[in-house]
Design an enzyme around this catalytic site. Structure first.
Site, short mmCIF file in Angstrom:
data_model
loop_
_atom_site.label_atom_id
_atom_site.label_comp_id
_atom_site.label_asym_id
_atom_site.label_seq_id
_atom_site.Cartn_x
_atom_site.Cartn_y
_atom_site.Cartn_z
NE ARG A 238 -4.09 -1.84 0.15
CZ ARG A 238 -4.10 -2.93 -0.60
NH1 ARG A 238 -3.07 -3.17 -1.41
NH2 ARG A 238 -5.10 -3.78 -0.57
CD GLU A 267 -2.25 3.13 -6.02
OE1 GLU A 267 -1.16 2.67 -5.65
OE2 GLU A 267 -3.30 2.43 -6.09
CG HIS A 286 -2.00 -0.85 -7.59
ND1 HIS A 286 -2.55 -0.14 -6.55
CD2 HIS A 286 -2.07 -2.16 -7.21
CE1 HIS A 286 -2.94 -0.97 -5.60
NE2 HIS A 286 -2.65 -2.21 -5.98
#
Length: 318
Positions: A238, A267, A286
């Site tokens: 994270r 994000e 990601h």
């Protein structure tokens, strides 16, 4: 029965099939929905079953979704759902707790190996003609690092952390681990130690812990100071585990040799994120979880969650 998928594109951009859900009920799929409550409510209208990845389902949305009986999260984390509000209305909420263990572990090692060998850079250098112009039979533009004999520190030693630990051990590294809840299986892979030992003794630190009040900004100025000079830092967990400004400064000063992150605090990444302007910091969007095999596993588990709910025996409830 109406089933709505609010943001199916990331999970399935077209290389998988939702056909099993079509056999269960009337299926309505949206690629993306966003955060507007009124749009979310409109798209969930008359749906008994809703699947979401990152589209938030708030108390307000739940209060205005009279037919809703089930929310399935197409992910492990379920912070986008007001779970308490759902429980109060008798709505079942499920997640997908394990699907990307091997994919994320493989990706983490890939990031580490890229830092150690700069494979992409050297490929580009060869194709730009640098090898042809070289006076020697080989060349390299960056120091090359051998991992055997070095110490890896893994923070968060659940399924993914242990999978990364196995791979690091196979590379000849000594593996330390820290976890809020150590388990016996992990002791076969690594030596459990406290956080200070991780910080002080590790040549490579890899983050695999959940984001909580205790772990937010775990990597910050004070903890970076405890680390070895020239440490390598990896984060596929994270983004908010790291104070990004502090990490940028630590890389620029040489305290951190290099970092590789697949996640950032906001994000998609913002233009003012300090890591964007930081040399020796790899940033990827990601995608550690996103191998096709991993996404197929996620979809299969999510559909099984729905089927189990409909059979009166819900699983993976949160």
């Amino acid at each position: 029965m109406k089933i709505v998928i609010l943001d199916g594109y990331t999970e399935n951009p077209g290389d998988l099939s939702w056909s099993e859900l079509e056999c269960i009920g009337e299926l309505e799929i949206y690629d993306r929905t966003g955060n507007d409550n009124e749009v979310i409510i409109q798209r969930m209208k008359d749906a008994e079953i809703v699947l979401t990845n990152k589209t938030p389902i708030s108390n307000y949305v739940i209060e205005h979704s009279e037919k809703l009986k089930y929310i399935g999260v197409l992910a492990t984390g379920y912070n986008v759902i007001d779970v308490e509000a759902a429980h109060q209305k008798g709505i079942v909420v499920t997640n997908v707790p394990t699907y990307g263990t091997d994919a994320v572990a493989q990706y983490t090692i890939g990031l580490l190996l890229e830092i150690c060998h700069h494979i992409g850079h050297h490929n580009a250098a060869v194709k730009s003609g640098k090898w042809q112009q070289c006076k020697d039979w080989c060349f390299w533009d960056y120091p090359l690092i051998e991992l055997a004999g070095k110490t890896a520190g893994i923070i968060g030693f659940g399924r993914i952390g242990q999978a990364v630990g196995k791979r690091m051990k196979a590379l000849g590294m000594k593996v330390y681990a820290h976890d809020a809840h150590p388990n016996l299986q992990g002791k076969d892979i690594a030596e459990y130690v406290d956080l200070d030992t991780i910080f002080k003794c590790s040549d490579v630190i890899s983050l695999h812990c959940p984001l909580t009040k205790e772990t937010e900004n775990l990597i910050r100025e004070s903890t970076l100071k405890k680390m070895k000079q020239g440490v390598i830092l990896l984060n596929t967990s994270r983004g908010a585990l790291i104070d990004e400004q502090a990490l940028s400064h630590a890389i620029e000063s040489g305290k951190v040799y290099a970092a590789a992150v697949d996640v950032v605090s906001t994000e998609p990444i913002l233009a003012n994120n300090p890591l964007l302007q930081t040399e020796n910091c790899i940033i990827t969007p990601h995608i550690a979880w996103a191998a096709k095999e991993s996404r197929k596993r996620l979809m299969d588990i999510a559909i099984n969650n729905v089927q189990s709910f409909l059979n009166g025996e819900p699983i993976n409830m949160v």
